[in-house]
Design a protein around this motif. Structure first.
Motif, short mmCIF file in Angstrom:
data_model
loop_
_atom_site.label_atom_id
_atom_site.label_comp_id
_atom_site.label_asym_id
_atom_site.label_seq_id
_atom_site.Cartn_x
_atom_site.Cartn_y
_atom_site.Cartn_z
N TRP A 8 0.78 -1.25 -0.12
CA TRP A 8 -0.16 0.00 -0.01
C TRP A 8 1.03 1.17 -0.16
N SER A 9 1.26 1.68 -1.16
CA SER A 9 1.95 3.01 -1.59
C SER A 9 3.16 2.56 -1.83
N TRP A 33 -1.08 -0.59 -4.28
CA TRP A 33 -2.02 0.39 -4.43
C TRP A 33 -1.17 1.53 -4.56
N SER A 35 -1.40 6.16 -4.95
CA SER A 35 -2.12 7.32 -4.77
C SER A 35 -2.45 8.04 -6.40
N ALA A 40 -0.25 4.25 -11.74
CA ALA A 40 -1.28 3.28 -12.09
C ALA A 40 -1.04 2.65 -13.43
N THR A 59 -2.60 0.00 -8.96
CA THR A 59 -3.67 0.54 -9.20
C THR A 59 -4.17 1.42 -8.06
N THR A 60 -4.98 2.33 -8.59
CA THR A 60 -5.75 3.40 -7.44
C THR A 60 -6.88 2.96 -7.03
N ASP A 61 -7.43 1.78 -7.34
CA ASP A 61 -8.93 0.97 -6.96
C ASP A 61 -8.56 0.36 -5.69
N ALA A 62 -8.86 1.03 -4.31
CA ALA A 62 -8.64 0.59 -3.15
C ALA A 62 -9.66 -0.69 -2.84
N LEU A 65 -8.89 -3.99 -4.58
CA LEU A 65 -7.78 -4.60 -3.81
C LEU A 65 -8.29 -5.37 -2.25
N ASP A 89 -7.99 4.50 7.40
CA ASP A 89 -7.54 3.45 6.43
C ASP A 89 -7.32 2.26 6.99
#
Length: 354
Positions: A8-9, A33, A35, A40, A59-62, A65, A89
């Motif tokens: 994540w990031s 993931w 931001s 992406a 992807t930016t689609d949380a 995921l 989060d």
């Protein structure tokens, strides 16, 4: 057993965490993931700075995921300037039944006695609701001032005081938001940055002091903070920016655990943008690293030198990322809830020797 992991990031720590995940034989990278829409669609290997194609694209689609239900999220998104959003989060991940290892918010590495119970309870409730675990750690706050001093303490007959120090030249640290905005380098000495506002040091690093106290069965009377700042004596170029003479260029802060009017536990940072500043302050062994001093019987001093491609600041970033990734299996197998360093077994670089 193989554990499915989402990164994540992909900032400074996140990119290195990606490299660690890809290197670990017991981990399977399931997703990434980001931001930024600019990242992406890029392969994880590219984002990690590796010449490999993993087949996993960012992807930016949380939601997508989280729907994958991985065993663990390695969360390295910066939280210093978005604390409440970051906490939300983490609770979202936990309620979804996903274990989390995270580099922030740093006060969660041991929040007891630092945060009020009503601030801790929602995080624990989210973990219990999802049957998942959260572990926040890194190198500092993290293993340089939890496991290292505790390991040394096991060889003591008597302990009078423990001092854990980060002694670093930050001129090569590639994080301008931290260096200039949060730590206030390059600003006027009478303009206090976010880090030095009342209570911030005891919030962030008081957790380190309180965890050591709990592990060593010390009843503290108070946790206090102190800092000093020094100006640049000449113009300095740091991260492509000019730190002008007379503005802040060195910082020494201390968070003390007080017992019976005496400093028994101290967390200290000595940060310079040039090695000539603060000559009477503690000096690093090598270019920079971490120091643990135990005063007692016997006296101990452990100096940990860091280097990654010759850069000690980058080595600290790698150490943070690797510490999180190394703990993934232990955190997945742990009880649900908010975990601290002393809740985990020894985690090692298993499978990394080439």
């Amino acid at each position: 057993m193989t554990y499915r992991v989402i990164q994540w990031s992909t900032g400074n720590v996140g990119a290195r965490a990606l490299r660690c995940i890809i290197a670990r034989p017991e981990l399977e990278l399931a997703g990434v993931w980001v931001s930024s829409s600019a990242k992406a669609g890029k392969d994880a290997g590219e984002l990690a700075g590796l010449s490999v194609d993993t087949g996993i694209t960012a992807t930016t689609d949380a939601d997508a995921l989280l729907a994958m239900k991985p065993d663990c999220i390695v969360h390295t998104a910066m939280a210093d300037d978005r604390l409440m959003e970051s906490l939300e989060d983490l609770k979202r991940f936990l309620r979804a039944g996903i274990n989390v290892v995270s580099s922030s918010p740093v006060f969660l590495q041991y929040p007891y006695g630092t945060l009020p119970d009503e601030a801790i309870a929602p995080i624990v409730a989210a973990a219990e609701e999802g049957g998942a675990s959260l572990w926040v750690n890194g190198i500092d706050p993290g293993w340089a001032n939890d496991w290292l001093p505790l390991l040394l303490s096991s060889g003591s007959e008597r302990i009078d005081r423990i001092i854990c120090s980060e002694i670093m030249d930050y001129s090569t640290y590639d994080n301008p938001k931290v260096v200039f905005d949060i730590m206030g380098f390059g600003s006027a000495l009478d303009a206090l940055p976010m880090l030095l506002q009342p209570g911030v040091l005891t919030l962030a690093w008081g957790s380190v002091v309180r965890q050591l106290a709990a592990a060593l069965a010390i009843e503290l009377d108070a946790v206090t903070q102190h800092f000093e700042r020094l100006p640049a004596t000449v113009d300095l170029t740091v991260g492509g920016r000019i730190v002008t003479a007379g503005t802040a260029a060195a910082l020494r802060f201390q968070v003390h655990g007080i017992r019976a009017g005496r400093e028994v536990l101290t967390l200290e940072h000595v940060t310079r943008l040039h090695p000539d500043l603060g000559p009477d302050w503690p000096q690093p062994t090598g270019k920079g690293g971490y120091r643990v001093v135990i005063q007692g019987e016997p006296d101990y001093q452990l100096d940990l030198q860091l280097a990654s491609d010759g850069d000690h600041a980058l080595a600290g970033v790698v150490g943070t990322a690797a510490r999180l990734v190394s703990a993934v299996p232990a955190v997945v197998e742990a009880r649900p809830g908010l975990l601290t360093a002393t809740d985990l077994p020894l985690t090692t670089g298993r499978g990394l020797v080439t």
